[in-house]
Write a protein that holds these residues in place. Structure first.
Motif, short mmCIF file in Angstrom:
data_model
loop_
_atom_site.label_atom_id
_atom_site.label_comp_id
_atom_site.label_asym_id
_atom_site.label_seq_id
_atom_site.Cartn_x
_atom_site.Cartn_y
_atom_site.Cartn_z
N ASN A 93 7.07 -15.92 -33.82
CA ASN A 93 8.18 -16.66 -33.83
C ASN A 93 9.76 -15.81 -33.98
N LYS A 94 9.61 -14.87 -33.05
CA LYS A 94 10.82 -13.78 -33.33
C LYS A 94 11.30 -13.64 -31.79
N GLU A 95 12.63 -13.61 -31.66
CA GLU A 95 13.18 -13.56 -30.29
C GLU A 95 12.83 -12.08 -30.03
N THR A 125 4.74 -10.39 -25.28
CA THR A 125 5.66 -11.59 -24.96
C THR A 125 5.12 -12.84 -25.78
N ILE A 126 3.84 -13.27 -25.53
CA ILE A 126 3.09 -14.40 -26.11
C ILE A 126 3.16 -14.27 -27.60
N TYR A 132 5.07 -12.59 -29.75
CA TYR A 132 6.18 -12.67 -30.22
C TYR A 132 6.82 -14.28 -30.05
N LYS A 133 6.58 -14.88 -29.09
CA LYS A 133 6.98 -16.23 -28.85
C LYS A 133 6.37 -17.21 -29.55
N PHE A 134 4.93 -17.07 -29.49
CA PHE A 134 4.37 -18.32 -30.21
C PHE A 134 3.51 -17.93 -31.56
#
Length: 196
Positions: free
Chosen positions: A143-145, A135-136, A138-140
């Protein structure tokens, strides 16, 4: 003095064998998506039950080997592997081996069900780190949803049937080895000697 040297040599041999088993486990894989199904989980479970407090050494060396560039991980090796979604599971293996390895060494009643609960705890730790890292990442970083449903299916649900089987199998193997080799008693005796 000789007794301590023998014990240290035995431990080194067990750790070296454990690392080899984790490497083999990671290379036997079924590619099903971003994170493949491997025997890594089974190997780490079994090694932690057998080596207990010393299991984290084998897993830490294995992770270092991969980060230094040896192709020991399921998808290769190298420091760039920290950007692979499955790297979080490797961190989970390490933390799980510390928590469960130490818990096993203090577990007085080592009935099958108690050992199985320890392994299920290990699995939970691996998934907390694995899914959290994914999760981290991809998010930070990427930069993908990342949809929660995708994460749940690709990072958790597809692995549950095999992982639950590994939990039962590793617990069974440990109990069988303990009957023949008295693993739990051996570690307790070693601790008593070390204290005296």
């Amino acid at each position: 003095m000789n007794e301590k040297i023998k014990l240290a040599t035995k431990d080194l041999a067990k750790i070296a064998l454990s690392i080899a088993l984790i490497v083999v486990g990671s290379l036997i894989k079924i590619p099903i998506g971003i994170v493949p199904i491997t025997l890594q989980m089974f190997m780490c479970f079994t090694i932690t039950l057998i080596l207990q407090k010393k299991a984290f050494i084998a897993i830490a060396i294995y992770i270092m080997m991969g980060l230094l560039g040896l192709p020991v991980f399921a998808s290769g090796g190298g420091f760039s592997y920290v950007l692979v979604p499955s790297f979080g599971y490797l961190i989970g293996f390490l933390f799980g081996s510390v928590i469960v390895g130490y818990s096993m060494s203090y577990l007085k009643d080592q009935k099958f069900i108690n050992v199985l609960l320890m392994v299920l705890l290990y699995e939970l730790i691996v998934y907390i780190f694995g899914l959290g890292y994914w999760t981290i990442l991809y998010k930070f970083i990427v930069n993908k949803e990342l949809l929660a449903s995708t994460l749940f299916v690709s990072g958790f649900l597809v692995f549950i049937p095999t992982d639950l089987f590994w939990c039962v199998l590793s617990s069974y193997i440990y109990k069988q080895l303990d009957k023949r080799m008295h693993i739990s008693t051996t570690y307790k005796m070693a601790e008593i000697k070390a204290e005296n």
